[in-house]
Design a protein around this motif. Structure first.
Motif, PDB file in Angstrom:
ATOM      1  N   VAL A 191       0.818  -1.220   0.000  1.00 50.45           N
ATOM      2  CA  VAL A 191       0.000   0.000   0.000  1.00 50.45           C
ATOM      3  C   VAL A 191       0.849   1.266   0.000  1.00 50.45           C
ATOM      4  CG1 VAL A 191      -2.007  -1.148   1.014  1.00 50.45           C
ATOM      5  CG2 VAL A 191      -0.340  -0.044   2.527  1.00 50.45           C
ATOM      6  N   ARG A 192       2.122   1.142  -0.359  1.00 55.75           N
ATOM      7  CA  ARG A 192       2.996   2.309  -0.472  1.00 55.75           C
ATOM      8  C   ARG A 192       2.758   3.009  -1.809  1.00 55.75           C
ATOM      9  NH1 ARG A 192       8.732   0.188  -0.194  1.00 55.75           N
ATOM     10  NH2 ARG A 192       7.779  -1.395  -1.519  1.00 55.75           N
ATOM     11  N   THR A 193       3.355   4.184  -1.966  1.00 53.52           N
ATOM     12  CA  THR A 193       3.216   4.942  -3.210  1.00 53.52           C
ATOM     13  C   THR A 193       3.992   4.247  -4.330  1.00 53.52           C
ATOM     14  OG1 THR A 193       5.190   6.290  -2.806  1.00 53.52           O
ATOM     15  CG2 THR A 193       3.080   7.117  -1.911  1.00 53.52           C
ATOM     16  N   PRO A 194       3.630   4.506  -5.586  1.00 50.95           N
ATOM     17  CA  PRO A 194       4.385   3.918  -6.705  1.00 50.95           C
ATOM     18  C   PRO A 194       5.877   4.270  -6.656  1.00 50.95           C
ATOM     19  CG  PRO A 194       2.293   4.742  -7.491  1.00 50.95           C
ATOM     20  CD  PRO A 194       2.430   5.194  -6.055  1.00 50.95           C
ATOM     21  N   ALA A 195       6.216   5.471  -6.195  1.00 51.12           N
ATOM     22  CA  ALA A 195       7.629   5.861  -6.099  1.00 51.12           C
ATOM     23  C   ALA A 195       8.373   4.971  -5.096  1.00 51.12           C
ATOM     24  CB  ALA A 195       7.750   7.330  -5.697  1.00 51.12           C
ATOM     25  N   GLU A 196       7.740   4.648  -3.986  1.00 52.38           N
ATOM     26  CA  GLU A 196       8.362   3.762  -2.993  1.00 52.38           C
ATOM     27  C   GLU A 196       8.511   2.352  -3.549  1.00 52.38           C
ATOM     28  OE1 GLU A 196       7.062   4.955   1.421  1.00 52.38           O
ATOM     29  OE2 GLU A 196       5.365   4.891   0.020  1.00 52.38           O
ATOM     30  N   VAL A 197       7.485   1.885  -4.250  1.00 51.67           N
ATOM     31  CA  VAL A 197       7.505   0.546  -4.821  1.00 51.67           C
ATOM     32  C   VAL A 197       8.606   0.425  -5.876  1.00 51.67           C
ATOM     33  CG1 VAL A 197       6.170  -1.127  -6.184  1.00 51.67           C
ATOM     34  CG2 VAL A 197       5.083   0.104  -4.296  1.00 51.67           C
ATOM     35  N   ALA A 198       8.852   1.517  -6.609  1.00 55.76           N
ATOM     36  CA  ALA A 198       9.902   1.508  -7.634  1.00 55.76           C
ATOM     37  C   ALA A 198      11.278   1.239  -7.028  1.00 55.76           C
ATOM     38  CB  ALA A 198       9.899   2.832  -8.391  1.00 55.76           C
ATOM     39  N   GLU A 199      11.444   1.544  -5.751  1.00 53.15           N
ATOM     40  CA  GLU A 199      12.726   1.310  -5.078  1.00 53.15           C
ATOM     41  C   GLU A 199      12.870  -0.137  -4.603  1.00 53.15           C
ATOM     42  OE1 GLU A 199      13.010   4.223  -1.977  1.00 53.15           O
ATOM     43  OE2 GLU A 199      12.903   5.884  -3.389  1.00 53.15           O
ATOM     44  N   GLY A 200      11.785  -0.906  -4.686  1.00 52.43           N
ATOM     45  CA  GLY A 200      11.816  -2.310  -4.291  1.00 52.43           C
ATOM     46  C   GLY A 200      10.534  -2.708  -3.595  1.00 52.43           C
ATOM     47  N   THR A 201      10.132  -3.958  -3.801  1.00 53.32           N
ATOM     48  CA  THR A 201       8.935  -4.491  -3.154  1.00 53.32           C
ATOM     49  C   THR A 201       9.062  -6.001  -3.045  1.00 53.32           C
ATOM     50  OG1 THR A 201       6.514  -4.421  -3.103  1.00 53.32           O
ATOM     51  CG2 THR A 201       7.545  -4.760  -5.267  1.00 53.32           C
ATOM     52  N   ALA A 202       8.126  -6.607  -2.394  1.00 53.78           N
ATOM     53  CA  ALA A 202       8.114  -8.062  -2.266  1.00 53.78           C
ATOM     54  C   ALA A 202       7.694  -8.677  -3.597  1.00 53.78           C
ATOM     55  CB  ALA A 202       7.140  -8.476  -1.166  1.00 53.78           C
ATOM     56  N   PRO A 203       8.387  -9.709  -4.051  1.00 54.56           N
ATOM     57  CA  PRO A 203       8.028 -10.349  -5.317  1.00 54.56           C
ATOM     58  C   PRO A 203       6.581 -10.838  -5.319  1.00 54.56           C
ATOM     59  CG  PRO A 203      10.141 -11.155  -4.516  1.00 54.56           C
ATOM     60  CD  PRO A 203       9.540 -10.326  -3.417  1.00 54.56           C
ATOM     61  N   GLY A 204       5.889 -10.569  -6.423  1.00 57.33           N
ATOM     62  CA  GLY A 204       4.521 -11.021  -6.589  1.00 57.33           C
ATOM     63  C   GLY A 204       3.475 -10.157  -5.919  1.00 57.33           C
ATOM     64  N   SER A 205       3.891  -9.051  -5.311  1.00 59.23           N
ATOM     65  CA  SER A 205       2.912  -8.201  -4.624  1.00 59.23           C
ATOM     66  C   SER A 205       2.193  -7.298  -5.620  1.00 59.23           C
ATOM     67  CB  SER A 205       3.583  -7.357  -3.540  1.00 59.23           C
ATOM     68  OG  SER A 205       4.503  -6.452  -4.103  1.00 59.23           O
ATOM     69  N   ILE A 206       1.012  -6.856  -5.215  1.00 58.06           N
ATOM     70  CA  ILE A 206       0.196  -5.930  -5.997  1.00 58.06           C
ATOM     71  C   ILE A 206       0.269  -4.584  -5.308  1.00 58.06           C
ATOM     72  CG2 ILE A 206      -2.167  -5.390  -6.722  1.00 58.06           C
ATOM     73  CD1 ILE A 206      -2.739  -8.439  -6.523  1.00 58.06           C
ATOM     74  N   ASN A 207       0.438  -3.507  -6.079  1.00 58.20           N
ATOM     75  CA  ASN A 207       0.501  -2.166  -5.497  1.00 58.20           C
ATOM     76  C   ASN A 207      -0.861  -1.480  -5.583  1.00 58.20           C
ATOM     77  OD1 ASN A 207       1.751   1.038  -6.389  1.00 58.20           O
ATOM     78  ND2 ASN A 207       1.727   0.219  -4.347  1.00 58.20           N
ATOM     79  N   ILE A 208      -1.464  -1.244  -4.417  1.00 57.90           N
ATOM     80  CA  ILE A 208      -2.683  -0.436  -4.308  1.00 57.90           C
ATOM     81  C   ILE A 208      -2.397   0.575  -3.199  1.00 57.90           C
ATOM     82  CG2 ILE A 208      -5.166  -0.384  -3.862  1.00 57.90           C
ATOM     83  CD1 ILE A 208      -5.293  -3.335  -4.699  1.00 57.90           C
ATOM     84  N   PRO A 209      -1.931   1.781  -3.556  1.00 62.00           N
ATOM     85  CA  PRO A 209      -1.561   2.770  -2.542  1.00 62.00           C
ATOM     86  C   PRO A 209      -2.718   3.126  -1.609  1.00 62.00           C
ATOM     87  CG  PRO A 209      -0.798   3.444  -4.711  1.00 62.00           C
ATOM     88  CD  PRO A 209      -1.708   2.272  -4.911  1.00 62.00           C
ATOM     89  N   LEU A 210      -2.383   3.441  -0.376  1.00 64.00           N
ATOM     90  CA  LEU A 210      -3.375   3.843   0.622  1.00 64.00           C
ATOM     91  C   LEU A 210      -4.337   4.887   0.063  1.00 64.00           C
ATOM     92  CD1 LEU A 210      -4.500   4.251   3.561  1.00 64.00           C
ATOM     93  CD2 LEU A 210      -2.661   5.897   3.869  1.00 64.00           C
ATOM     94  N   GLN A 211      -3.803   5.879  -0.635  1.00 61.95           N
ATOM     95  CA  GLN A 211      -4.629   6.969  -1.150  1.00 61.95           C
ATOM     96  C   GLN A 211      -5.643   6.493  -2.190  1.00 61.95           C
ATOM     97  OE1 GLN A 211      -1.330   6.817  -1.044  1.00 61.95           O
ATOM     98  NE2 GLN A 211      -0.610   8.531   0.185  1.00 61.95           N
ATOM     99  N   GLU A 212      -5.434   5.328  -2.775  1.00 59.93           N
ATOM    100  CA  GLU A 212      -6.327   4.805  -3.814  1.00 59.93           C
ATOM    101  C   GLU A 212      -7.182   3.632  -3.329  1.00 59.93           C
ATOM    102  OE1 GLU A 212      -3.934   3.789  -7.227  1.00 59.93           O
ATOM    103  OE2 GLU A 212      -2.893   5.717  -7.185  1.00 59.93           O
TER     104      GLU A 212
END
Length: 150
Positions: A77-98
């Motif tokens: 649930v982090r921002t796309p900019a944070e996710v671009a720096e690294g995330t857990a493999p296979g995770s889906i990005n849905i930021p808190l604000q969205e």
């Protein structure tokens, strides 16, 4: 109503401390009514708000990754900019604000493993999901800061 709840949760999370809950203040009991005073008309009982049927379960990364192997959905649930720096493999990005606008993307038939950077935003999204009828919500303790390095 959902927007108000989400905005309130977000505001509380952003302003509240992570570890300590605010201390409750005590108020003096109101003075007793004189015996000659007329009793107040009986108020119609207000139904108590329905408590959520589910609770949030905290899990460590080792358990979360094992659950993901068995079909659980890992949601960052982090921002796309944070996710671009690294995330857990296979995770889906849905930021808190969205989260409110994208609630349909959270499957109700699977375990949801919610994480952010440290745990505040994931707890806000987890609470939002529980309030909206989700029952299989897990908060990943420590957020991405605690993600195991390989």
């Amino acid at each position: 109503m959902k927007k108000i709840v989400m905005v309130s949760l977000f505001a509380m999370i952003m302003t509240a401390g992570c570890k300590e809950a605010p201390k409750a203040e005590t108020q003096a009991a109101p003075a007793a009514q004189p015996a000659a005073a007329q009793p107040a008309p009986a108020a119609e009982p207000t139904p108590a708000p329905e408590a959520p049927k589910a609770t949030i379960t905290n899990v460590e990364w080792a358990q979360a990754l094992e659950m993901q192997k068995n079909g659980a959905v890992l949601i960052d649930v982090r921002t796309p900019a944070e996710v671009a720096e690294g995330t857990a493999p296979g995770s889906i990005n849905i930021p808190l604000q969205e989260a409110e606008q994208r609630i349909a993307e959270f499957p109700k038939d699977k375990d949801l493993l919610i994480f952010c950077r440290s745990g505040k935003r994931s707890m806000a999204v987890s609470n939002f999901l529980i309030q909206n009828g989700y029952e299989r919500v897990f908060n990943v303790v420590g957020g991405f800061l605690a993600f195991p390095a390989k």
